[in-house]
Design an enzyme around this catalytic site. Structure first.
Site, short mmCIF file in Angstrom:
data_model
loop_
_atom_site.label_atom_id
_atom_site.label_comp_id
_atom_site.label_asym_id
_atom_site.label_seq_id
_atom_site.Cartn_x
_atom_site.Cartn_y
_atom_site.Cartn_z
N ARG A 49 -42.87 150.83 -62.29
CA ARG A 49 -42.09 149.47 -62.36
C ARG A 49 -43.21 148.35 -61.75
NH1 ARG A 49 -36.01 149.49 -62.62
NH2 ARG A 49 -36.40 149.66 -64.84
N GLN A 92 -44.67 145.31 -66.72
CA GLN A 92 -43.20 144.80 -67.04
C GLN A 92 -43.09 144.47 -68.51
OE1 GLN A 92 -42.90 141.83 -64.42
NE2 GLN A 92 -40.64 142.10 -64.09
N ASP A 127 -41.61 147.53 -70.59
CA ASP A 127 -40.47 148.25 -70.02
C ASP A 127 -39.26 148.50 -70.82
OD1 ASP A 127 -38.76 149.22 -68.62
OD2 ASP A 127 -39.02 148.03 -66.83
N SER A 184 -35.78 148.44 -69.34
CA SER A 184 -35.33 146.93 -68.98
C SER A 184 -34.81 146.14 -70.00
CB SER A 184 -36.38 146.16 -68.27
OG SER A 184 -36.58 146.55 -66.77
P1 NAD Z 1 -30.90 151.67 -62.49
O1 NAD Z 1 -30.71 151.71 -64.10
O2 NAD Z 1 -31.75 153.06 -62.07
O3 NAD Z 1 -29.67 151.57 -61.90
C1 NAD Z 1 -28.80 150.61 -62.10
C2 NAD Z 1 -28.34 150.05 -60.72
O4 NAD Z 1 -27.34 150.94 -59.87
C3 NAD Z 1 -29.46 149.74 -59.62
O5 NAD Z 1 -29.26 148.30 -59.18
C4 NAD Z 1 -29.12 150.52 -58.56
O6 NAD Z 1 -29.54 150.15 -57.17
C5 NAD Z 1 -27.45 150.87 -58.70
N1 NAD Z 1 -26.96 151.81 -58.00
C6 NAD Z 1 -27.52 153.07 -57.84
N2 NAD Z 1 -26.45 153.97 -56.84
C7 NAD Z 1 -25.25 152.92 -56.75
C8 NAD Z 1 -24.23 153.15 -56.22
N3 NAD Z 1 -23.84 154.27 -55.64
N4 NAD Z 1 -23.22 152.04 -56.20
C9 NAD Z 1 -23.75 150.64 -56.71
N5 NAD Z 1 -24.89 150.83 -57.43
C10 NAD Z 1 -25.63 151.71 -57.43
O7 NAD Z 1 -32.03 150.47 -62.27
P2 NAD Z 1 -32.52 149.28 -62.98
O8 NAD Z 1 -31.43 148.24 -63.36
O9 NAD Z 1 -33.29 149.82 -63.93
O10 NAD Z 1 -33.31 148.51 -62.02
C11 NAD Z 1 -33.27 148.36 -60.67
C12 NAD Z 1 -33.88 147.18 -60.14
O11 NAD Z 1 -35.42 147.41 -60.17
C13 NAD Z 1 -33.55 146.05 -60.51
O12 NAD Z 1 -33.25 144.94 -59.50
C14 NAD Z 1 -34.85 145.19 -61.31
O13 NAD Z 1 -34.91 143.98 -61.06
C15 NAD Z 1 -36.09 146.10 -60.71
N6 NAD Z 1 -36.75 146.30 -61.67
C16 NAD Z 1 -38.22 145.75 -61.50
C17 NAD Z 1 -39.09 146.00 -62.37
C18 NAD Z 1 -40.57 145.60 -62.28
O14 NAD Z 1 -40.93 145.25 -61.16
N7 NAD Z 1 -41.44 145.85 -63.24
C19 NAD Z 1 -38.83 146.59 -63.67
C20 NAD Z 1 -37.46 146.54 -63.93
C21 NAD Z 1 -36.53 146.76 -62.89
#
Ligand code: NAD
Length: 371
Positions: free
Chosen positions: A123, A128, A131, A134
């Site tokens: 990440r 990005q 990905d 995402s």
């Molecule tokens: P994910 O699919 O692994 O998880 C989904 C969400 O579930 C996450 O936001 C996590 O915090 C939440 N979660 C975990 N346990 C939980 C609980 N018990 N109760 C409530 N929520 C809970 O994650 P995702 O959506 O793929 O990405 C998470 C973060 O990473 C996002 O905010 C995104 O902006 C960031 N991200 C960054 C990059 C990058 O920098 N290249 C790329 C993709 C995503």
């Protein structure tokens, strides 16, 4: 491929998993990759995503049967990891999902294949554009609200008509990552009163910036974020406290979209039987974590379960429902990855000193696992 064609060949497979309608590379990206590689597409691979074989031929690809591709292309693309790897030539690079599946890792290694498992992408800002998690989560979040709206017996927006009025429905996204934020944005567009919850404190601002209300778990859980941007794993006690803290908020909702995940672990249980018993009959839950065990105690993958009048939709592959745009995004991500790996025009380079390649091969897992 012409006999004097020196470009490396990339094969694109048709999907074999039932209900999988996406394709790994669309004709627009075939055209863009044509300088770097010759591309062979399995007959019918793009049909369900709206791309007949002729569109691939127009874009410069060759059409072939599956066996011809897997027995000769040094690089093979698919959305889902092919289930039978025995006909692949040792040394073939397979680019697909399945990067968190140990059976696939074992089968690929036994056959001498290099599997670039797309879930393992780091990440980082550099990665990005590649990905797929995402891009596909964006579509899943949107589709979850559309599916949820169809399953509800009430309307989402406020309406005032000559026949009477309806109040806007209340919706909450549990897990406000990529999918949850898109679910929030979609439910807002449809006129619901929208809430969001996540264990990562960074999510509060993102939820509020979409015009939704962030629900606080109070003292139940300290905000948790691992160094890699994912949520850190929570203890059983923390999860239980969180469930009790959320129960009264959930009892007021009509639509609940859950997408809470911890990479490499079973999904956290956010809605147990006790919470379910307190929900209003008619409530719809769309559980995007169904494939990793579900965020509710009654979720069944690929099924809709009704318990005490509450419908729990356990959809496992919502992006496939919107196969045209899901494929366009997936393909754009894969093209960006291939351009990165073929940067100097001497074919596909798998250099372990490149953090993206190392992570995709599973050599460097540190960026993808919870700290
Ligand atoms: P994910 O699919 O692994 O998880 C989904 C969400 O579930 C996450 O936001 C996590 O915090 C939440 N979660 C975990 N346990 C939980 C609980 N018990 N109760 C409530 N929520 C809970 O994650 P995702 O959506 O793929 O990405 C998470 C973060 O990473 C996002 O905010 C995104 O902006 C960031 N991200 C960054 C990059 C990058 O920098 N290249 C790329 C993709 C995503």
């Amino acid at each position: 491929m012409a006999i004097n064609d020196l470009r490396p060949n990339i094969g694109v497979l048709a999907e074999q998993v039932s209900g999988e309608r996406r394709v790994a590379l669309v004709p627009a990206d075939v055209r863009r990759l044509a300088k770097l590689a010759s591309i062979t597409v399995e007959r019918g691979a793009g049909l369900e995503a709206g791309h007949p074989d002729e569109a691939y031929v127009d874009a410069g690809a060759t059409i072939a049967d599956r066996l011809a591709i897997i027995s000769s292309a040094p690089t093979v693309l698919a959305v889902r990891a092919p289930s039978n790897l025995s006909s692949f030539q040792p040394g073939t690079v397979v680019v697909s999902l399945g990067g968190r599946d140990e059976d696939i890792a074992r089968a690929a290694s036994a056959r001498g294949l290099k599997h670039l498992g797309l879930e393992r992408l780091p990440r980082t800002a550099r990665a990005q554009a590649m990905d797929v998690l995402s891009s596909q989560a964006t579509i899943a979040g949107y589709a979850a609200v559309i599916e949820g709206a169809r399953a509800l017996d009430v309307l989402l927006p406020m309406l005032t008509t000559a026949a009477g009025g309806v109040k806007p429905a209340k919706m909450i996204a549990l897990g406000a990552g990529v999918a949850g934020l898109q679910a929030i944005a979609t439910a807002r567009r449809l006129g619901a009163v929208v809430h969001g919850f996540d264990v990562r404190e960074a999510a509060r601002e993102q939820v509020e910036s979409l015009g939704a209300r962030f629900v606080s778990a109070g003292e139940a859980l300290k905000a948790q974020e691992a160094a890699n941007g994912y949520a850190a794993d929570q203890s059983a006690d923390e999860q239980a406290a969180l469930r009790r803290a959320l129960a009264s908020t959930l009892a007021q909702m009509q639509l609940i979209v859950t997408s809470a995940q911890i990479p490499g672990r079973p999904a956290p249980l956010l809605i147990d039987d006790e919470t379910l018993a307190g929900l209003a009959p008619g409530t719809v839950i769309v559980d995007l974590a169904a494939e990793t065990g579900g965020n509710t105690s009654r979720t069944k993958p690929d099924e809709t379960v009704t318990t005490s009048g509450v419908k729990i939709v356990g959809s496992v592959n919502l992006p496939s429902l919107m196969a045209a745009d899901a494929s366009r995004f997936f393909s754009g991500n894969v093209r960006a990855l291939l351009e990165h790996l073929m940067a100097d025009e001497s074919g596909l380079q798998l250099r372990l000193d490149d953090p993206i390649t190392a992570a995709l091969l599973g050599v460097d897992q540190t960026l993808r696992t919870a700290a």
